[in-house]
Each structure stands twice: as C-alpha cells, then as structure tokens.
Design an enzyme around this catalytic site. Structure first.
Site, mmCIF file in Angstrom:
data_model
loop_
_atom_site.group_PDB
_atom_site.id
_atom_site.type_symbol
_atom_site.label_atom_id
_atom_site.label_comp_id
_atom_site.label_asym_id
_atom_site.label_seq_id
_atom_site.Cartn_x
_atom_site.Cartn_y
_atom_site.Cartn_z
ATOM 1 N N ASN A 16 94.672 70.769 -43.461
ATOM 2 C CA ASN A 16 95.020 70.895 -44.869
ATOM 3 C C ASN A 16 95.416 72.279 -45.363
ATOM 4 O O ASN A 16 95.274 72.554 -46.553
ATOM 5 C CB ASN A 16 93.869 70.359 -45.727
ATOM 6 N N LYS A 47 91.029 60.065 -37.589
ATOM 7 C CA LYS A 47 92.072 60.629 -38.453
ATOM 8 C C LYS A 47 91.926 62.143 -38.382
ATOM 9 O O LYS A 47 90.928 62.694 -38.845
ATOM 10 C CB LYS A 47 91.890 60.136 -39.883
ATOM 11 N N TRP A 48 92.915 62.782 -37.764
ATOM 12 C CA TRP A 48 92.866 64.239 -37.527
ATOM 13 C C TRP A 48 93.687 64.909 -38.625
ATOM 14 O O TRP A 48 94.909 64.912 -38.570
ATOM 15 C CB TRP A 48 93.426 64.523 -36.141
ATOM 16 N N ASP A 49 92.974 65.452 -39.574
ATOM 17 C CA ASP A 49 93.615 66.036 -40.751
ATOM 18 C C ASP A 49 93.785 67.547 -40.551
ATOM 19 O O ASP A 49 93.173 68.162 -39.658
ATOM 20 C CB ASP A 49 92.717 65.753 -41.966
ATOM 21 N N ASP A 102 100.123 61.630 -49.058
ATOM 22 C CA ASP A 102 98.991 61.376 -49.956
ATOM 23 C C ASP A 102 99.421 60.572 -51.168
ATOM 24 O O ASP A 102 98.581 60.104 -51.932
ATOM 25 C CB ASP A 102 98.381 62.703 -50.429
ATOM 26 N N ARG A 145 92.834 75.807 -50.378
ATOM 27 C CA ARG A 145 91.801 74.768 -50.497
ATOM 28 C C ARG A 145 90.438 75.329 -50.057
ATOM 29 O O ARG A 145 89.681 74.662 -49.373
ATOM 30 C CB ARG A 145 92.168 73.524 -49.692
#
Ligand code: DGJ
Length: 761
Positions: free
Chosen positions: A500, A496-498, A568, A463
């Site tokens: 990726n 919100k602790w993302d 998701d 990403r």
C-alpha cells in the site's frame, strides 16, 4: 543450434513445419516468422543490428536488404569509412546507442572507467534453440513443450570494454507473439556501469499510429487513453519503486488510425515487470517511430565487475491484423496459459467473501464467524480475512510487520479461526502486506535499520507506513519465516498479498555507494524471491496480488499470483470502465471483482444488486459486504448469483474468448461478451449508465458466434422472453435491447445478461 541457410533457393516455400527462425548466411539476415507475423533483422556493415521489417507474415526470402535504404543527407554523421553512407540516425536499429551519429534517445548507456559512454557492440555469434530459456528469478512467459517456440540469441561484443550483449528473441509457433530481453556479461577487468539498459527497441518506418495506453490513479485504474503520435517523445512510465503503479500500466499499443476493435493493424507492447518502467515512442522528424521498453533509467544504474552479468526483464510484443480485440485475446491466452503457473492456472476460481468493506478494522472472532456462516448459506466457497488480524492493528497507524494474530480479536489465533471456518465447509484465506512496516510495531522496534531510506534524510511516510528493504536477503528471510510459520500452523487456501505505498528515498542502508542505483530493482527481485519461496513451499495456495486496489496489476505479478485485485473502487458503474480497460491485456480470470454494499463506499452510488453481480461475473467474482445486512429478498438474489457463477465460471474464466462490444469511455452504454472455444455457448452483458425517456432503439451486436448455428437466447431473469436466432442474425442484426426490461430493473445503472446456447436446428 539449428541453421537453415537458404542460399540455394531464393523463395523458401512456407510449410507447416517450417522453423520459425531462419538465418540467411549470405545476406546476414535473420527471419523470425510463423503463420501470422514476421520479424526481420540483419547485421549491418558496422556489425550492429538493423530491423528490416516487423508486421504481417511474409514469405521467407534470402534477401530483404532492399528495406535498408541510404541517401546522402545534410548534417548526416556516417559511421563507416568513406565512401560509405551508413548513418545511424536514419537506420532502424535493434539496440541503439547515443554518440555515434544517432541523435535520438538510446536503448543503452554504459559509463566506462575512462568516463566515456561511447560503445560499439558488434555482431559476434548467434544461437537458435528450441523452446524458451527461463529468466528466473525474473518472471517471464514460458513454454511447456520445446516445440512451442524457438529462441534466437544474438551475441554482440564491445571489444574495448570486453563486454558481451545478448539480444534474445523468442517467437511462439501458434501465437503472433515475439518476446524480447537483453543480457549483459562483463568479461573484461574493467568495471562498467549500466546507466540505461532497455529490454527491447523496435523501429517503424512511419508514424501513422495512435498510441493506446491504460492510465489512471487510485480507484480509477487503467482507463483507456488514445492519442495520435506526434514528432518527439511520448511515453508512459512508472517511478513508484514498489510497484508498476496505478498511474500508467506497463503496456502500450500502437494502432493504425483506422484500426478498431475488430479490424486493422495493432502492435502491443507489454512489460513483464512490477517495478519502475518506461515505454516510450519517439518519432523522428523523418517520421520514423522508435519504441523502447524497459526499466526506467531514472534512479537506475547497475555496476558490472569482471564476471558479473545483468538480465533485463521481458517485453512481450503482440501483432494483430484484426484490431485491438484480437490483440487482447492473444495476450489473454498467452498470459493465462504461458505466464500464470501452478495448480490454479487452469482452474475456475472459488467464489469468495472478503470482510474488508464489511468490517474494516472493527471485528472479532464472533463477528467474523457470523459473516462467514451467512456466506456459507449463500453458497460462497472461500472466506477471506482482510487487514487487521495481527499485532496491534486496530487502525492503519500500527502493526504492520508483526505477523502474528491479535489474540484480543482472535483468541484462538489464525490457526483456530481457520479451522472453525473450514469446519463450516468454507476454505479460509488471509490478507498480508509483507513488504511494509509501521514504526509502531515490534518489528520496527527490533530492526529500525531495515527500512528503505537515504542516510541522514527524512523518511517520507505514506499511510503511516514504511517500506522494508527487500533488497537485503536477511530482511526477506525474516519475513518469510514469520509468515511461513502462520501458514504452516493454520489451514490457509488463499493469500491476498497487498502493498500500500510507493517508495521514497530509494536507498539501501547496507549497499555500497556505487550500488545505490540498484536498490529499486533489487527490491523487486526481493519481492519476486519471497513470492518464489512461498509459492514453492505452498503450491496449493491461491495468491491474489493487490496494491491499494490495482496499483500492481502487471504481468510480473501474474507469474506468481494468478489473480489481482483490480481496484478498490467496487462501484459497478466505475467497474465497467476499470474492467474494460484492464481487459485490453489481462485475462478475465485474473481480475478480482466483488459485489459490494450500497451506497457504495467509494462513490456513494446506489446500483441494483443484479447489476453489481452482472459486472463482477466478468472476473474472479466474490462479495465484499456483510450478507447478514441484506433483506431476505436480496439474500435470495445472492444465492441465485452464486449458483449462476458456479454454472458459468468455467466458460467465463477458463474456456471463453472475451469480446469488447461497446466502450464505457464512449457513451452511456457498455457491452461485452464471452464465447466458448467451440462457439456453442456465450454470455453477453449490456449495461446502461443513465436511463433515457422516450429513447431510440438499440441493438446489441454480438461477436464470435457461428453464423449458421441456431442459438437459444435467454435473458437472465426473464425466462418468458427466450427466443431462437441464428448466429448471423445475432452478430449482424443484433439483439434488440429490451427497454422494458431495463426500466423494470430500475432504469439507471440497469443491466441485462443474455445467455446463448447452440441448439439443434
Ligand atoms: C488496500 C486493498 O486494496 C484493500 O482491498 C484492503 O485490503 C486494504 N488495503 C486493507 O488495508
């Protein structure tokens, strides 16, 4: 230290106040037990530890040594002087090693200065204490009152390398739960290297089990997979480095083939860790089953010099003699009450609206305020601003690492926006991805040497982003300061602790060569450290963990963040499977679940708005769309949904027990139910994938009710169809599923929600 030696009487009468851990000095046997479970181990002739029994509670006795058997066998390697017959290959060991007569995979491997990997950890001492010691900085279950559990610590010692190994066991008084972990202390002057150090090993005498696992991938996380055990090795594992992963959850259950949701023996194994893991069963050709749980030994090593120690993460083992659903209910209760922490632990969660699927990166303050205003009108309580608010983040090529507001999009910054949102009567929440950096960012330009990567090697990307080296304290310090500044300046109630991407080239540029094998575990300790600091400084903030959807849905995270974005994939049909699988272990209140737009952005399916909510109610509940784009009729429906959830969220999220009724993995229908502790209230959900014409009759058989209680049964949206029925009728004969109502609700992807309340007879 409390010791009960029962030499005087063989049969120890079980009492309500019995101590859950007993040491029988003469027979050298430890018995951990409560009303539901027994775990019996003993010190063998060679000083090592053997498992004699794990299963349904047994009355305590002085001697269970009949469960240790010996026989002279061909090819057998014996580990005691002649004429002894003790052979490790045929013995159920608590912490097996390779190289002394056991030819299966070991729990431990230590490389020593002379190159040898042979160890001999023998019993030295034990301690029984009340309560449960903390494993901080690692996450773990805990006790609030020391009467809730007893902990047994057995210290083993290897004289040649002068190393202590502590096997730690905690048994909860009121749950069929035993937790385990292992600790190493290098006392002597030589440097040793742990090449493998599992948290727990449990051996069963037979292989009559099926292995249940939760496996999948992005947008289809935690599908339930079941397979019979076979001789040889079968395992689930994660090697993603940054997270436990979307592929396999750090969980496994062994169930008897005849066991179902409500009957039969099940042993659950759950690993309280968010990094690389291995949960393995190995069945020997003598039908014995060895289960091991711990940090995956691949790419792991840990150097211990004199005076240094190493603590493994915790394994939580649940025993159920009433099937999978009971196992799940035990995990739900334990994790909700004794793993989650903080002010949100016992509170129903705010209904939120998240702008991700509404806008993606394309927003400005005006657009956000318009979405928030409409959310407020619907009764939503929390507005969450997702990815795209910082640095030059207009797409996913840039900006990660620059944790300050993009003033072109948000002229008054996060502090200004958050106050405007609060002035509307909403709380404000913010998305972050603190562990990552894009090369196109100020942070990378200032600190190009802060990435995880191998010296002189290509840095693989995912990403368009890279992993910051959280094994280094100065990196974590810097990120902490950046994000804490924004939080201090603004009005933030939720984060919100993302995260990726998975890790590649797992090396730390500043680690000494001998310690490179520590990088991935040290990275995870860095993540836990940042979580600890932020939750300590900002105890009121509700954290939701996330990793490309549900790639970090694990107990380690729940210790810091009491909810996790489940997937998701927000399509209602897909969510039946994802949430059903997740419910095997994780509490309903921990599952992030939103109503999103149709056609759905992942599968392009259209499902009724009512069904989208009926599935999302069984989680944290929120919206992930722009409500301005709905028709007036749909907006009225949203208002009804929000009011429904406000009325019932305490029951669904906090008070209720969850029951799985019909699996989406087995057919066209899905059904589940929650029942209040006092069994006076219940909500049951029925969903069908495809509608059928001229179909057969269906009954929805409820669970967990009081047989002799009279309930008012209300089908949401059809008040004229209310009726009364006793619990036995509802459980054993069931609710006739109303096909007319399913047709009326669109047929395909239609759902029904039944609300039950006990009434006077
Ligand atoms: C992945 C998350 O799962 C989504 O909900 C969203 O936050 C995106 N990342 C944003 O980049």
């Amino acid at each position: 230290t409390r010791v009960r030696s029962s030499a005087a009487s063989d049969v120890y009468k079980r009492q309500e106040d019995a101590m859950p851990v007993i040491f029988h000095e003469e027979t050298k046997q430890f018995h951990l037990f409560n009303r539901e479970v027994s775990y019996i181990i003993r010190i063998m002739e060679n000083g090592q530890m053997e498992n004699l029994y794990y299963g349904k509670a047994l009355r305590d006795r002085e001697d269970f040594s009949r469960f240790h058997e010996e026989l002279e066998r061909s090819q057998m390697s014996v580990c005691v002087p002649e004429p002894g017959l003790l052979s490790m290959h045929y013995t159920r060991q608590e912490y097996p090693v390779y190289g002394t007569g056991d030819y299966k995979t070991p729990a431990l491997c230590i490389r020593q200065e002379d190159g040898s990997r042979i160890t001999d950890f023998v019993y030295k001492s034990y301690e029984i204490r009340k309560g449960k010691p903390s494993l901080a900085p690692l996450p773990a279950t805990y006790t609030e009152d020391e009467e809730e559990a007893d902990t047994l610590e057995i210290t083993l010692h290897d004289e040649r390398i002068d190393t202590d190994l502590v096997l730690s066991y905690t048994i909860y008084r009121d749950y069929p739960v035993i937790t385990r972990n292992t600790r190493f202390l290098q006392k002597g002057p030589q440097t040793i290297v742990l090449e493998k150090a599992m948290s727990a090993c449990v051996e069963f005498l037979d292989m009559k089990f099926e292995m249940v696992q939760l496996s999948g991938a992005w947008a289809r996380e935690r599908y339930v997979k079941t397979r019979p055990l076979e001789m040889g090795i079968q395992s689930v594992y994660g090697l993603d480095g940054t997270c436990s992963g979307a592929e396999h959850n750090p969980f496994m259950a062994l169930k008897r083939p005849e066991a179902g949701e409500d009957n039969g023996e099940v042993y659950g194994f759950s690993f309280v860790y968010s990094g690389n893991f291995l949960i393995q069963t190995e069945v020997s050709t003598f039908d014995m089953t060895r289960v091991m749980v711990g940090i995956h030994p691949e790419s792991f090593s840990w150097t211990l010099r004199e005076g240094e120690s190493f603590q493994t993460p915790e394994t939580v083992m649940v025993y159920s003699d009433q099937g999978l659903n009971k196992m799940s209910q035990v995990y739900h209760r334990l994790y909700r009450k004794r793993l989650m922490r903080g002010v949100w632990r016992d509170q129903a969660r705010p209904i939120l609206l998240n702008n991700w699927e509404a806008t993606y990166f394309d927003f400005n303050e005006e657009k956000i305020l318009k979405i928030a205003r409409k959310a407020k009108e619907a009764g939503v309580e929390l507005f969450v601003l997702d990815d795209g608010w910082f640095g030059a983040r207009n797409d996913d090529y840039r900006g990660l690492g620059d944790w300050y507001a993009n003033l072109e999009k948000l002229p008054e910054g996060i502090s200004g926006l958050s106050r405007k949102i609060e002035d509307m009567g909403l709380k404000f929440g913010l998305w972050v991805e603190l562990e990552m950096v894009n090369k196109d960012s100020d942070l990378y330009r200032q600190h190009p040497d802060w990435l995880i990567g191998a010296p002189g090697r290509f840095e693989s990307h995912a990403r368009h982003q890279h992993v910051l080296d959280f094994s280094r304290k100065e990196v974590v310090d810097h990120i902490y300061e950046m994000i804490a500044k924004i939080i201090r300046e603004s009005s933030i109630s939720y984060i919100k602790w993302d995260m990726n991407r998975y890790m590649t080239e797992p090396c730390s540029l500043t680690a000494e060569p001998a310690r490179q094998g520590e990088t991935m575990h040290r990275y995870m300790l860095g993540v836990y450290d940042l979580y600890t600091r932020l939750t300590t400084e900002f105890p009121e903030i509700l954290f939701e963990s996330c990793a490309s959807g549900g790639a970090r849905f694990d107990p380690g995270m729940l210790y810091f963040a009491p909810q996790t974005w489940t997937s998701d994939d927000t399509d209602a049909n897909e969510r039946t499977k994802i949430q059903y699988g997740t419910s095997y272990i994780y509490p309903i209140v921990s599952m992030g679940s939103h109503v999103s737009a149709v056609p759905n952005h992942q599968v392009f399916r259209k499902t009724p708005i009512e069904t989208r909510a009926n599935i999302a109610y069984f989680g944290t509940f929120g919206y992930e769309l722009d409500l301005n784009l709905l028709s007036d009729q749909e907006m009225e429906e949203v208002k009804r949904q929000v009011a429904f959830m406000k009325k019932y969220r305490e029951l669904i999220q906090i008070d209720g027990d969850f029951y799985r009724i019909q699996s989406p993995f087995e057919g066209n229908e899905t059904a589940w139910q929650v029942v209040s502790q006092d069994k006076k209230e219940s909500i049951a959900m029925f969903y069908q994938k495809m509608n059928k014409v001229n179909a057969s009759w269906l009954r929805l058989k409820l669970k967990g009710l009081k047989e002799d209680a009279l309930y008012q049964v209300s089908l949401e949206g059809a008040p004229q169809k209310d009726y009364k029925a006793y619990g036995d009728e509802l459980m054993y004969a069931g609710i006739p599923v109303d096909r007319t109502e399913l047709n009326r609700r669109g047929g395909d992807f239609a759902s029904l929600l039944y609300v039950l309340k006990e009434i006077e007879k």
